[in-house]
Design a protein around this motif. Structure first.
Motif, PDB file in Angstrom:
ATOM      1  N   VAL A  18      74.311 135.239  38.192  1.00  0.00           N
ATOM      2  CA  VAL A  18      75.257 136.337  37.940  1.00  0.00           C
ATOM      3  C   VAL A  18      74.563 137.459  37.167  1.00  0.00           C
ATOM      4  CG1 VAL A  18      77.302 136.906  36.553  1.00  0.00           C
ATOM      5  CG2 VAL A  18      77.360 134.963  38.110  1.00  0.00           C
ATOM      6  N   GLY A  46      75.834 137.304  44.328  1.00  0.00           N
ATOM      7  CA  GLY A  46      77.219 136.825  44.342  1.00  0.00           C
ATOM      8  C   GLY A  46      77.423 135.713  45.347  1.00  0.00           C
ATOM      9  N   LEU A  65      86.061 133.107  39.141  1.00  0.00           N
ATOM     10  CA  LEU A  65      84.717 133.555  38.782  1.00  0.00           C
ATOM     11  C   LEU A  65      84.246 134.684  39.707  1.00  0.00           C
ATOM     12  CD1 LEU A  65      83.052 130.140  37.930  1.00  0.00           C
ATOM     13  CD2 LEU A  65      83.515 132.010  36.337  1.00  0.00           C
ATOM     14  N   THR A  66      84.580 134.570  40.975  1.00  0.00           N
ATOM     15  CA  THR A  66      84.215 135.629  41.926  1.00  0.00           C
ATOM     16  C   THR A  66      84.940 136.927  41.588  1.00  0.00           C
ATOM     17  OG1 THR A  66      83.850 133.968  43.641  1.00  0.00           O
ATOM     18  CG2 THR A  66      84.136 136.250  44.375  1.00  0.00           C
ATOM     19  N   LEU A  68      86.001 137.837  38.665  1.00  0.00           N
ATOM     20  CA  LEU A  68      85.408 138.365  37.440  1.00  0.00           C
ATOM     21  C   LEU A  68      84.089 139.073  37.731  1.00  0.00           C
ATOM     22  CD1 LEU A  68      85.559 138.648  34.373  1.00  0.00           C
ATOM     23  CD2 LEU A  68      84.411 136.433  34.203  1.00  0.00           C
ATOM     24  N   TYR A  69      83.286 138.500  38.594  1.00  0.00           N
ATOM     25  CA  TYR A  69      81.998 139.092  38.974  1.00  0.00           C
ATOM     26  C   TYR A  69      82.201 140.441  39.661  1.00  0.00           C
ATOM     27  CZ  TYR A  69      77.382 139.332  41.295  1.00  0.00           C
ATOM     28  OH  TYR A  69      76.139 139.704  41.747  1.00  0.00           O
ATOM     29  N   GLY A  72      83.950 142.847  37.271  1.00  0.00           N
ATOM     30  CA  GLY A  72      83.014 143.350  36.270  1.00  0.00           C
ATOM     31  C   GLY A  72      82.186 144.495  36.808  1.00  0.00           C
ATOM     32  N   VAL A  92      79.658 143.704  30.875  1.00  0.00           N
ATOM     33  CA  VAL A  92      80.248 142.970  31.998  1.00  0.00           C
ATOM     34  C   VAL A  92      79.361 141.797  32.414  1.00  0.00           C
ATOM     35  CG1 VAL A  92      81.565 144.970  32.802  1.00  0.00           C
ATOM     36  CG2 VAL A  92      79.352 144.473  33.839  1.00  0.00           C
ATOM     37  N   THR A  93      78.057 141.952  32.263  1.00  0.00           N
ATOM     38  CA  THR A  93      77.149 140.843  32.574  1.00  0.00           C
ATOM     39  C   THR A  93      77.380 139.700  31.603  1.00  0.00           C
ATOM     40  OG1 THR A  93      75.494 142.330  33.506  1.00  0.00           O
ATOM     41  CG2 THR A  93      74.734 140.164  32.807  1.00  0.00           C
ATOM     42  N   SER A  96      80.706 137.946  32.515  1.00  0.00           N
ATOM     43  CA  SER A  96      80.606 137.174  33.763  1.00  0.00           C
ATOM     44  C   SER A  96      79.697 135.959  33.617  1.00  0.00           C
ATOM     45  CB  SER A  96      80.090 138.067  34.900  1.00  0.00           C
ATOM     46  OG  SER A  96      81.000 139.080  35.180  1.00  0.00           O
ATOM     47  N   ALA A 100      80.720 132.012  33.765  1.00  0.00           N
ATOM     48  CA  ALA A 100      80.043 131.138  34.724  1.00  0.00           C
ATOM     49  C   ALA A 100      79.467 129.918  34.016  1.00  0.00           C
ATOM     50  CB  ALA A 100      78.937 131.894  35.463  1.00  0.00           C
TER      51      ALA A 100
END
Length: 107
Positions: A18, A46, A65-66, A68-69, A72, A92-93, A96, A100
């Motif tokens: 991520v 991703g 999680l997807t 959020l990725y 983000g 955002v990293t 995420s 994760a």
């Protein structure tokens, strides 16, 4: 043995993937000047993360999680106008990758 040995999805550390997708996508777009090329990096990471989340968790966790990725990535743009591009990407990293790790990698 196949020509390419792909790491078992359950052994992939998705927090790292991520981070590579969000940071790498940003750096690629910024340094190349080709925004879609950054999107390719983002999408490839991703997809790799989703593959592992599906193997390690359940569908609702994978969807979360997807989201959020991708969310983000989307949120980093307006956030960059307020705090600057690098702080926005780092924020955002961190969110995420942290999610994760907590929801997938630590299990």
């Amino acid at each position: 043995m196949s020509a390419i040995d792909i790491k078992n999805a359950k052994k992939v550390k998705t927090a790292t993937v991520v981070s590579a997708g969000l940071l790498g996508g940003f750096i690629t777009a910024r340094e190349s000047g080709i925004r879609p090329l950054g999107g390719v990096v983002l999408a490839a990471a991703g997809g790799w993360a989703v593959r592992s989340w599906l193997a390690k968790t359940d569908i609702p966790t994978t969807v979360g999680l997807t989201a959020l990725y991708i969310g983000g990535f989307g949120a980093s743009h307006p956030l960059a106008k307020k705090i600057g591009p690098w702080p926005a990407v780092f924020a955002v990293t961190g969110a995420s990758a942290g999610a994760a790790y907590l929801l997938s990698d630590s299990k």
